[in-house]
Design an enzyme around this catalytic site. Structure first.
Site, short mmCIF file in Angstrom:
data_model
loop_
_atom_site.label_atom_id
_atom_site.label_comp_id
_atom_site.label_asym_id
_atom_site.label_seq_id
_atom_site.Cartn_x
_atom_site.Cartn_y
_atom_site.Cartn_z
N SER A 105 0.83 -1.20 0.00
CA SER A 105 0.00 0.00 0.00
C SER A 105 0.87 1.26 0.00
O SER A 105 1.61 1.49 -0.96
CB SER A 105 -0.97 -0.05 1.20
OG SER A 105 -1.97 0.93 1.11
N ASP A 155 -10.11 -4.44 -5.03
CA ASP A 155 -9.51 -3.41 -4.19
C ASP A 155 -10.12 -2.04 -4.52
O ASP A 155 -9.93 -1.53 -5.62
CB ASP A 155 -8.01 -3.38 -4.41
CG ASP A 155 -7.28 -2.50 -3.40
OD1 ASP A 155 -7.93 -1.66 -2.75
OD2 ASP A 155 -6.05 -2.65 -3.28
N HIS A 186 -8.09 -4.97 -0.59
CA HIS A 186 -6.82 -4.30 -0.32
C HIS A 186 -5.93 -5.12 0.61
O HIS A 186 -4.72 -4.88 0.67
CB HIS A 186 -7.10 -2.92 0.31
CG HIS A 186 -5.92 -1.99 0.23
ND1 HIS A 186 -5.39 -1.55 -0.96
CD2 HIS A 186 -5.17 -1.40 1.21
CE1 HIS A 186 -4.37 -0.74 -0.72
NE2 HIS A 186 -4.21 -0.64 0.58
#
Length: 207
Positions: A105, A155, A186
């Site tokens: 991320s 996601d 995610h």
């Protein structure tokens, strides 16, 4: 070594073949990805790093203006700071070893920025749920560099289209890029661990 809170773990009973810098997602710390890194690469020197930006108390590697909107000036400055730290950490803890990063991320975004802005720093990068962090005015020469981009099909934060855009950008700079669409959102899955292990196997980055 100062500037970034970090943890270093040498492989247990094995000669190290790879230096792997671990870069957490928003709200994580230097320990978050150590188990994933160790499982993926048992014989790596692991260097877990904590981001120095706080967003409502949650550590990050650079500021953002809103969800998905990055503060590019801060990103460039933070990437330079992290690159200097990483150079020193690699030289101290894993001299002479191939260098890779594994980021999730926000950590994947700063790792991608390192490739684009400091192309000699890393030999390879595993980018889990990334977005395009920035588009430099001139593409670097990433010939001989490798990247794995793993996007979650469902996601909502970093959709597969962002991963595809980043792959095209890195390929345009000459990097060899492998992409993976994971049946997930995610969050990370076993498929991400397996893909990272395969990508960073001895026949890959350290071959």
């Amino acid at each position: 070594m100062t500037g970034h809170a970090h943890v270093v773990e040498a492989p247990d009973g094995a000669s190290p073949r790879l230096a792997l810098m671990l870069l957490h997602g928003t709200g994580g710390d230097e320990h978050d990805l150590v188990p994933l890194g160790r499982e993926a690469v048992p014989d790596a020197v692991l260097i877990g790093v904590r981001g120095r930006v706080l967003e409502r108390g949650a550590p990050r590697f650079f500021r953002r203006l809103a969800e998905g909107a990055f503060d590019e000036a801060d990103l460039v400055a933070r990437a330079a700071d992290l690159a200097a730290f990483a150079e020193a950490a690699f030289a101290r803890h894993a001299p002479g070893l191939p260098r890779a990063a594994l980021g999730f991320s926000n950590g994947a975004n700063i790792a991608a920025a390192l490739m684009l802005l400091h192309p000699r720093l890393l030999d390879a990068a595993v980018l889990l749920r990334p977005m395009v962090p920035l588009v430099p005015s001139a593409l670097p020469d990433l010939a001989g560099r490798r990247a794995l981009i793993a996007s979650g099909i469902a996601d909502p934060l970093a959709p597969p289209a962002e991963g595809a855009r980043l792959a095209a950008l890195l390929r345009g700079a000459g990097a060899a890029v492998r992409t993976l669409a994971v049946p997930a959102g995610h969050g990370l899955t076993r498929a991400d661990v397996s893909a990272a292990a395969s990508f960073l196997a001895p026949a890959g980055v350290a071959g």
